[in-house]
Design a protein around this motif. Structure first.
Motif, PDB file in Angstrom:
ATOM      1  N   LEU A   1       0.848  -1.202   0.000  1.00  0.00           N
ATOM      2  CA  LEU A   1       0.000   0.000   0.000  1.00  0.00           C
ATOM      3  C   LEU A   1       0.879   1.246   0.000  1.00  0.00           C
ATOM      4  O   LEU A   1       0.657   2.179  -0.765  1.00  0.00           O
ATOM      5  N   VAL A   2       1.879   1.243   0.848  1.00  0.00           N
ATOM      6  CA  VAL A   2       2.781   2.404   0.932  1.00  0.00           C
ATOM      7  C   VAL A   2       3.503   2.598  -0.404  1.00  0.00           C
ATOM      8  O   VAL A   2       3.641   3.728  -0.884  1.00  0.00           O
ATOM      9  N   ALA A   3       3.904   1.484  -1.021  1.00  0.00           N
ATOM     10  CA  ALA A   3       4.600   1.595  -2.312  1.00  0.00           C
ATOM     11  C   ALA A   3       3.698   2.240  -3.358  1.00  0.00           C
ATOM     12  O   ALA A   3       4.129   3.087  -4.137  1.00  0.00           O
ATOM     13  N   VAL A   4       2.406   1.842  -3.367  1.00  0.00           N
ATOM     14  CA  VAL A   4       1.481   2.411  -4.354  1.00  0.00           C
ATOM     15  C   VAL A   4       1.177   3.877  -4.021  1.00  0.00           C
ATOM     16  O   VAL A   4       1.092   4.733  -4.896  1.00  0.00           O
ATOM     17  N   LEU A   5       1.056   4.177  -2.746  1.00  0.00           N
ATOM     18  CA  LEU A   5       0.704   5.544  -2.335  1.00  0.00           C
ATOM     19  C   LEU A   5       1.862   6.526  -2.504  1.00  0.00           C
ATOM     20  O   LEU A   5       1.664   7.730  -2.524  1.00  0.00           O
ATOM     21  N   GLY A   6       3.066   6.008  -2.660  1.00  0.00           N
ATOM     22  CA  GLY A   6       4.254   6.875  -2.736  1.00  0.00           C
ATOM     23  C   GLY A   6       4.995   6.740  -1.426  1.00  0.00           C
ATOM     24  O   GLY A   6       4.394   6.877  -0.372  1.00  0.00           O
ATOM     25  N   GLU A   7       6.286   6.511  -1.523  1.00  0.00           N
ATOM     26  CA  GLU A   7       7.033   6.137  -0.318  1.00  0.00           C
ATOM     27  C   GLU A   7       7.082   7.236   0.747  1.00  0.00           C
ATOM     28  O   GLU A   7       7.174   6.973   1.915  1.00  0.00           O
ATOM     29  N   SER A   8       7.062   8.488   0.305  1.00  0.00           N
ATOM     30  CA  SER A   8       7.272   9.530   1.311  1.00  0.00           C
ATOM     31  C   SER A   8       6.363  10.733   1.076  1.00  0.00           C
ATOM     32  O   SER A   8       5.652  10.808   0.083  1.00  0.00           O
TER      33      SER A   8
ATOM     34  N   ARG B   1      -4.548  16.519 -19.754  1.00  0.00           N
ATOM     35  CA  ARG B   1      -4.489  17.806 -20.455  1.00  0.00           C
ATOM     36  C   ARG B   1      -3.457  18.757 -19.881  1.00  0.00           C
ATOM     37  O   ARG B   1      -2.874  19.568 -20.583  1.00  0.00           O
ATOM     38  N   LEU B   2      -3.260  18.700 -18.578  1.00  0.00           N
ATOM     39  CA  LEU B   2      -2.454  19.747 -17.924  1.00  0.00           C
ATOM     40  C   LEU B   2      -1.120  19.254 -17.372  1.00  0.00           C
ATOM     41  O   LEU B   2      -0.290  20.058 -16.979  1.00  0.00           O
ATOM     42  N   ASP B   3      -0.938  17.954 -17.343  1.00  0.00           N
ATOM     43  CA  ASP B   3       0.262  17.387 -16.724  1.00  0.00           C
ATOM     44  C   ASP B   3       0.465  17.978 -15.319  1.00  0.00           C
ATOM     45  O   ASP B   3       1.427  18.715 -15.064  1.00  0.00           O
ATOM     46  N   ILE B   4      -0.455  17.671 -14.446  1.00  0.00           N
ATOM     47  CA  ILE B   4      -0.426  18.215 -13.074  1.00  0.00           C
ATOM     48  C   ILE B   4       0.858  17.788 -12.357  1.00  0.00           C
ATOM     49  O   ILE B   4       1.491  16.804 -12.747  1.00  0.00           O
ATOM     50  N   THR B   5       1.213  18.534 -11.318  1.00  0.00           N
ATOM     51  CA  THR B   5       2.420  18.164 -10.562  1.00  0.00           C
ATOM     52  C   THR B   5       2.075  17.519  -9.219  1.00  0.00           C
ATOM     53  O   THR B   5       2.945  16.950  -8.565  1.00  0.00           O
ATOM     54  N   GLY B   6       0.814  17.639  -8.811  1.00  0.00           N
ATOM     55  CA  GLY B   6       0.442  17.035  -7.537  1.00  0.00           C
ATOM     56  C   GLY B   6      -1.058  17.116  -7.301  1.00  0.00           C
ATOM     57  O   GLY B   6      -1.784  17.778  -8.053  1.00  0.00           O
ATOM     58  N   ILE B   7      -1.483  16.428  -6.270  1.00  0.00           N
ATOM     59  CA  ILE B   7      -2.909  16.337  -5.948  1.00  0.00           C
ATOM     60  C   ILE B   7      -3.129  16.785  -4.506  1.00  0.00           C
ATOM     61  O   ILE B   7      -2.303  16.498  -3.631  1.00  0.00           O
ATOM     62  N   VAL B   8      -4.226  17.522  -4.298  1.00  0.00           N
ATOM     63  CA  VAL B   8      -4.665  17.770  -2.929  1.00  0.00           C
ATOM     64  C   VAL B   8      -6.004  17.048  -2.785  1.00  0.00           C
ATOM     65  O   VAL B   8      -6.939  17.311  -3.540  1.00  0.00           O
ATOM     66  N   LEU B   9      -6.067  16.128  -1.875  1.00  0.00           N
ATOM     67  CA  LEU B   9      -7.282  15.357  -1.648  1.00  0.00           C
ATOM     68  C   LEU B   9      -8.046  16.014  -0.506  1.00  0.00           C
ATOM     69  O   LEU B   9      -7.519  16.149   0.599  1.00  0.00           O
ATOM     70  N   THR B  10      -9.282  16.451  -0.797  1.00  0.00           N
ATOM     71  CA  THR B  10     -10.069  17.118   0.250  1.00  0.00           C
ATOM     72  C   THR B  10     -11.092  16.166   0.857  1.00  0.00           C
ATOM     73  O   THR B  10     -11.329  15.087   0.333  1.00  0.00           O
TER      74      THR B  10
ATOM     75  N   ARG C   1      -3.522   8.003  -6.677  1.00  0.00           N
ATOM     76  CA  ARG C   1      -2.094   7.883  -6.931  1.00  0.00           C
ATOM     77  C   ARG C   1      -1.837   6.865  -8.046  1.00  0.00           C
ATOM     78  O   ARG C   1      -1.041   7.076  -8.947  1.00  0.00           O
ATOM     79  N   ALA C   2      -2.571   5.750  -7.981  1.00  0.00           N
ATOM     80  CA  ALA C   2      -2.373   4.708  -8.986  1.00  0.00           C
ATOM     81  C   ALA C   2      -2.821   5.181 -10.371  1.00  0.00           C
ATOM     82  O   ALA C   2      -2.208   4.858 -11.375  1.00  0.00           O
ATOM     83  N   ALA C   3      -3.890   5.988 -10.412  1.00  0.00           N
ATOM     84  CA  ALA C   3      -4.451   6.413 -11.697  1.00  0.00           C
ATOM     85  C   ALA C   3      -3.570   7.446 -12.399  1.00  0.00           C
ATOM     86  O   ALA C   3      -3.490   7.455 -13.617  1.00  0.00           O
ATOM     87  N   THR C   4      -2.923   8.310 -11.653  1.00  0.00           N
ATOM     88  CA  THR C   4      -2.168   9.393 -12.289  1.00  0.00           C
ATOM     89  C   THR C   4      -0.660   9.238 -12.133  1.00  0.00           C
ATOM     90  O   THR C   4       0.100   9.819 -12.894  1.00  0.00           O
ATOM     91  N   GLY C   5      -0.232   8.515 -11.132  1.00  0.00           N
ATOM     92  CA  GLY C   5       1.199   8.427 -10.847  1.00  0.00           C
ATOM     93  C   GLY C   5       1.736   9.707 -10.221  1.00  0.00           C
ATOM     94  O   GLY C   5       2.920   9.817  -9.950  1.00  0.00           O
ATOM     95  N   LYS C   6       0.853  10.685  -9.989  1.00  0.00           N
ATOM     96  CA  LYS C   6       1.296  11.952  -9.404  1.00  0.00           C
ATOM     97  C   LYS C   6       1.120  11.910  -7.887  1.00  0.00           C
ATOM     98  O   LYS C   6       0.175  11.286  -7.389  1.00  0.00           O
ATOM     99  N   PRO C   7       2.017  12.570  -7.159  1.00  0.00           N
ATOM    100  CA  PRO C   7       1.930  12.481  -5.699  1.00  0.00           C
ATOM    101  C   PRO C   7       0.758  13.262  -5.110  1.00  0.00           C
ATOM    102  O   PRO C   7       0.419  14.342  -5.595  1.00  0.00           O
ATOM    103  N   ILE C   8       0.166  12.691  -4.085  1.00  0.00           N
ATOM    104  CA  ILE C   8      -0.775  13.454  -3.271  1.00  0.00           C
ATOM    105  C   ILE C   8       0.114  14.265  -2.333  1.00  0.00           C
ATOM    106  O   ILE C   8       0.934  13.696  -1.609  1.00  0.00           O
ATOM    107  N   LYS C   9      -0.011  15.583  -2.387  1.00  0.00           N
ATOM    108  CA  LYS C   9       0.901  16.415  -1.594  1.00  0.00           C
ATOM    109  C   LYS C   9       0.295  16.814  -0.260  1.00  0.00           C
ATOM    110  O   LYS C   9       0.993  16.936   0.732  1.00  0.00           O
ATOM    111  N   LEU C  10      -1.016  17.057  -0.288  1.00  0.00           N
ATOM    112  CA  LEU C  10      -1.669  17.524   0.939  1.00  0.00           C
ATOM    113  C   LEU C  10      -3.053  16.901   1.028  1.00  0.00           C
ATOM    114  O   LEU C  10      -3.635  16.505   0.016  1.00  0.00           O
ATOM    115  N   ILE C  11      -3.581  16.851   2.241  1.00  0.00           N
ATOM    116  CA  ILE C  11      -4.969  16.407   2.395  1.00  0.00           C
ATOM    117  C   ILE C  11      -5.757  17.436   3.201  1.00  0.00           C
ATOM    118  O   ILE C  11      -5.243  18.041   4.140  1.00  0.00           O
TER     119      ILE C  11
END
Ligand code: GDP
Length: 296
Positions: free
Chosen positions: A82-89, A239-248, A263-273
């Motif tokens: 799970l941690v590997a899929v979510l991003g290590e850090s 379309r935008l090549d985002i750099t990160g996600i904020v999950l609300t 995380r799995a769908a985009t490969g982009k990091p969730i930066k904040l919640i």
């Protein structure tokens, strides 16, 4: 009564103590529970499938050491994966660019974009002592511009004065100039949202991206929208090549499944919640904590 995935896995493996290694059939029973738990946590089916296959590969034949039970062993494998899929850090917002560093906030209407914009501004001001300027590019909804102004005032951060006759691109230009001349460290642009992804919105947002040349493009997604959130994330990222996600609304997402899908769908990091409506209800994303929550 609600039974956590950890408990369920523990039960399945109770009868297997003392085995040397886990067999495929031992592991299959556990995989059924894992699959069910992830689906209950609103993880998308394709992510569940890929994830379960990965865990199975690691679990079958895994040596069961004396110090742990087979259940604990599988729980550890699931947790690690799970941690590997979510991003290590934890990945912070990157401000390593020439001032004013521009952050572009994108997402659907109602996702929490404007609230998150103000929360990020507050955090940068309070914790990193940054001078922040906010600007709303939502020319179709004067109420949205006013909302950002009010929130900016509330958190003690400047907002670009509202000029109603301008286009979003014109506002972006004025914001950049004001950010530069006013000695701001960070400029956060809050773009217009729609109730669903539409072509006109994408074209507009792409043209804003071209003008504003943002250092970060942060997609704000509502954790409670489940499967929809994944399609939204894919569309915006495509379309935008985002750099990160904020999950609300992670405060309402009991099992944390949306994070895994996102995380799995985009490969982009969730930066904040986002964890509440208050201006300080914004936290760093810790993959390990979400993995614990999914395991229950
Ligand atoms: P926008 O249309 O995307 O700009 O959405 P808003 O920022 O106006 O937010 C819509 C609603 O969601 C507001 O009532 C916010 O207070 C609420 N909201 C935003 N983020 C969170 C969050 O992390 N948790 C909770 N519980 N509510 C949130």
């Amino acid at each position: 009564m609600f039974e956590s995935l950890s408990d369920r896995l523990g039960k399945i493996f109770d009868g297997l103590r003392g085995r040397g290694a886990l067999s495929a059939s031992d592991v299959d029973a556990a995989m059924r529970e894992i699959r069910r738990a992830l689906i209950e946590a609103d993880v998308s089916l394709e992510v569940v499938r890929a994830f379960v296959d990965q865990v199975r590969d690691r679990a079958v034949g895994a040596e069961v050491t004396r110090s742990v039970t087979p259940g604990q062993q599988v729980i550890k494998i699931v947790h690690d994966e799970l941690v590997a899929v979510l991003g290590e850090s934890t990945v912070a917002i990157d401000l390593n660019a020439k001032a004013p560093v521009t952050l572009l906030m994108v997402g659907l209407q109602g996702s929490g974009k404007t609230t998150t914009t103000a929360k990020i501004a507050k955090r940068l001001k309070d914790k990193q002592k940054k001078k922040v300027l906010l600007a709303s590019l939502d020319t179709r909804r004067p109420a949205a511009m006013e909302q950002l102004r009010v929130l900016g005032e509330q958190v003690g951060v400047d907002t670009l004065p509202i000029v109603t006759s301008e286009t979003p691109v014109e506002i972006a230009r004025r914001a950049e100039r004001e950010g530069r001349l006013g000695g701001y460290d960070v400029l956060i642009l809050d773009t217009a949202g729609r109730t669903h992804v539409d072509e006109e919105l994408m074209v507009e947002t792409v043209s804003i991206k071209d003008i504003a040349n943002p250092h970060e493009i942060l997609l704000v997604v509502d954790a409670l929208t489940g499967q929809d959130a994944i399609n939204v994330a894919r569309s915006f990222d495509g379309r935008l090549d985002i750099t990160g996600i904020v999950l609300t609304r992670v405060d309402g997402d009991g099992r944390g499944g949306a994070a895994l899908s996102m995380r799995a769908a985009t490969g982009k990091p969730i930066k904040l919640i986002g964890v509440g409506e208050k201006m300080d209800a914004l936290e760093d994303f810790h993959p390990s904590r979400i993995a614990d929550r999914i395991l229950g």
